[in-house]
Enzyme design. Structure first.
Site, PDB file in Angstrom:
ATOM      1  N   HIS A 145      37.645  44.070  49.784  1.00  0.00           N
ATOM      2  CA  HIS A 145      38.730  43.118  49.524  1.00  0.00           C
ATOM      3  C   HIS A 145      38.601  42.532  48.115  1.00  0.00           C
ATOM      4  O   HIS A 145      39.583  42.476  47.365  1.00  0.00           O
ATOM      5  CB  HIS A 145      38.672  42.010  50.581  1.00  0.00           C
ATOM      6  CG  HIS A 145      39.603  40.869  50.343  1.00  0.00           C
ATOM      7  ND1 HIS A 145      40.804  40.742  50.993  1.00  0.00           N
ATOM      8  CD2 HIS A 145      39.504  39.775  49.521  1.00  0.00           C
ATOM      9  CE1 HIS A 145      41.408  39.631  50.589  1.00  0.00           C
ATOM     10  NE2 HIS A 145      40.636  39.025  49.692  1.00  0.00           N
ATOM     11  N   GLU A 146      37.390  42.118  47.755  1.00  0.00           N
ATOM     12  CA  GLU A 146      37.183  41.506  46.439  1.00  0.00           C
ATOM     13  C   GLU A 146      37.321  42.534  45.314  1.00  0.00           C
ATOM     14  O   GLU A 146      37.904  42.238  44.262  1.00  0.00           O
ATOM     15  CB  GLU A 146      35.813  40.832  46.383  1.00  0.00           C
ATOM     16  CG  GLU A 146      35.597  39.739  47.424  1.00  0.00           C
ATOM     17  CD  GLU A 146      36.651  38.647  47.379  1.00  0.00           C
ATOM     18  OE1 GLU A 146      37.273  38.440  46.327  1.00  0.00           O
ATOM     19  OE2 GLU A 146      36.858  38.000  48.427  1.00  0.00           O
ATOM     20  N   HIS A 149      40.933  43.000  44.622  1.00  0.00           N
ATOM     21  CA  HIS A 149      41.499  41.954  43.768  1.00  0.00           C
ATOM     22  C   HIS A 149      41.349  42.335  42.295  1.00  0.00           C
ATOM     23  O   HIS A 149      42.280  42.192  41.498  1.00  0.00           O
ATOM     24  CB  HIS A 149      40.774  40.624  44.008  1.00  0.00           C
ATOM     25  CG  HIS A 149      41.362  39.788  45.092  1.00  0.00           C
ATOM     26  ND1 HIS A 149      42.702  39.494  45.182  1.00  0.00           N
ATOM     27  CD2 HIS A 149      40.774  39.161  46.151  1.00  0.00           C
ATOM     28  CE1 HIS A 149      42.931  38.726  46.228  1.00  0.00           C
ATOM     29  NE2 HIS A 149      41.778  38.508  46.837  1.00  0.00           N
ATOM     30  N   GLU A 224      46.672  38.191  48.612  1.00  0.00           N
ATOM     31  CA  GLU A 224      45.682  38.356  49.674  1.00  0.00           C
ATOM     32  C   GLU A 224      46.053  39.506  50.604  1.00  0.00           C
ATOM     33  O   GLU A 224      45.186  40.258  51.052  1.00  0.00           O
ATOM     34  CB  GLU A 224      45.534  37.055  50.464  1.00  0.00           C
ATOM     35  CG  GLU A 224      44.863  35.933  49.701  1.00  0.00           C
ATOM     36  CD  GLU A 224      43.506  36.332  49.146  1.00  0.00           C
ATOM     37  OE1 GLU A 224      42.714  36.970  49.877  1.00  0.00           O
ATOM     38  OE2 GLU A 224      43.241  36.009  47.973  1.00  0.00           O
TER      39      GLU A 224
END
Length: 290
Positions: A145-146, A149, A224
């Protein structure tokens, strides 16, 4: 978790400093020399608005490390740190970005964040609470997820959006401030803005900045969903859903500093000022995706 993080807090501080500096240098007198020069005012606001935003971006990684006490892993001290480095390296390669710095910060709640100047100069940090409370598959999904980003360019996009917002906050505050100052002074011929102008501009910048935060928060919520999808792609949908379910069950008081809330995998605040969508909405979006 209270508001929307390091980027916005630093940005506000930079904007205030730049505005005060401009006033001390007499820029306001130039802009109102022959009535309000809207063209020059817009250029001035864009320079300062985007300038503050990009300075905030440049400082983001340093501020994140300092505010959380994150310790960058340079030489792995144990198998867990070795696994963290190897996992981020593999995911960064798959995402087509440079290897981020990997750090661990002390905090009881499970959380993680990513920040940095660009895709090849970023930081991924995880809390000790996350490492203690999550299974390895779930941590892998959080890291994905990070990394997503970073790969999505969210930090630069947020900078550009904040720059546009800053520009119009400064522009509208000065236009309205000038009109109020003229009205209070009886439309005097003097070109120099009065005390009413300075006070009005300061108050309106705070008010408009507060309202503009809603726009930035809306974008933060959209990013997100994209990062969740990216995490599912890098680690697997099952792992990403499991990680979100674990985070949903662990939500409570956060020790993540206010400055970096927007960069965490879970956020605070309510309604229009939420930086992250509710966990259940994020899970539903993942499960509905093809």
């Amino acid at each position: 978790m209270k508001r929307i993080g390091l980027f916005l807090l630093t940005n506000i501080a930079v904007m205030v400093v730049l505005s005060i500096t401009a006033s001390l240098l007499g820029v306001n007198k130039y802009l109102t020399a022959n009535g309000l020069n809207l063209g020059a005012l817009l250029v001035f606001c864009a320079l300062f608005g985007f300038g503050g935003s990009f300075i905030s971006l440049a400082m983001s990684k340093w501020m994140a490390k300092r505010s959380t006490g994150a310790q960058v892993i340079t030489q792995p001290r144990n198998s867990a740190e070795m696994w963290l480095l190897q996992t981020v390296e593999r995911q960064a390669r798959a995402a087509g970005i440079g290897m981020p710095e990997v750090a661990v910060y002390e905090a009881p709640e499970p959380n993680a964040f990513a920040t940095g100047m660009n895709r090849d100069n970023a930081l991924v940090a995880v809390s000790t609470g996350l490492l203690r409370s999550m299974q390895q598959d779930e941590v892998e999904a959080v890291l994905g997820h990070e990394v997503s980003h970073i790969a999505n360019g969210d930090m630069v996009t947020l900078t550009l959006i904040q720059g546009v917002v800053n520009t119009f906050v400064m522009f509208m505050a000065r236009v309205i401030g000038y009109a109020i100052d003229r009205a209070l002074s009886g439309n005097r011929d003097s070109s120099a803005p009065g005390f009413g102008y300075m006070i009005t501009v300061m108050v309106l910048e705070i008010v408009f900045g507060f309202l503009a935060t809603i726009i930035v928060c809306w974008f933060s919520r959209q990013r997100e969903f994209r990062a969740d999808a990216g995490g599912a792609h890098l680690a697997g949908k099952r792992k990403m859903v499991a990680a979100l379910q674990r985070l949903g069950g662990a939500q409570g008081h956060s020790t993540l500093p206010e400055q970096v809330t927007a960069f965490g995998i879970v956020g605070g605040a309510k309604k229009l000022f939420m930086t992250h969508p509710p966990i259940e909405e994020r899970i539903a979006a993942l499960q509905a995706a093809a």
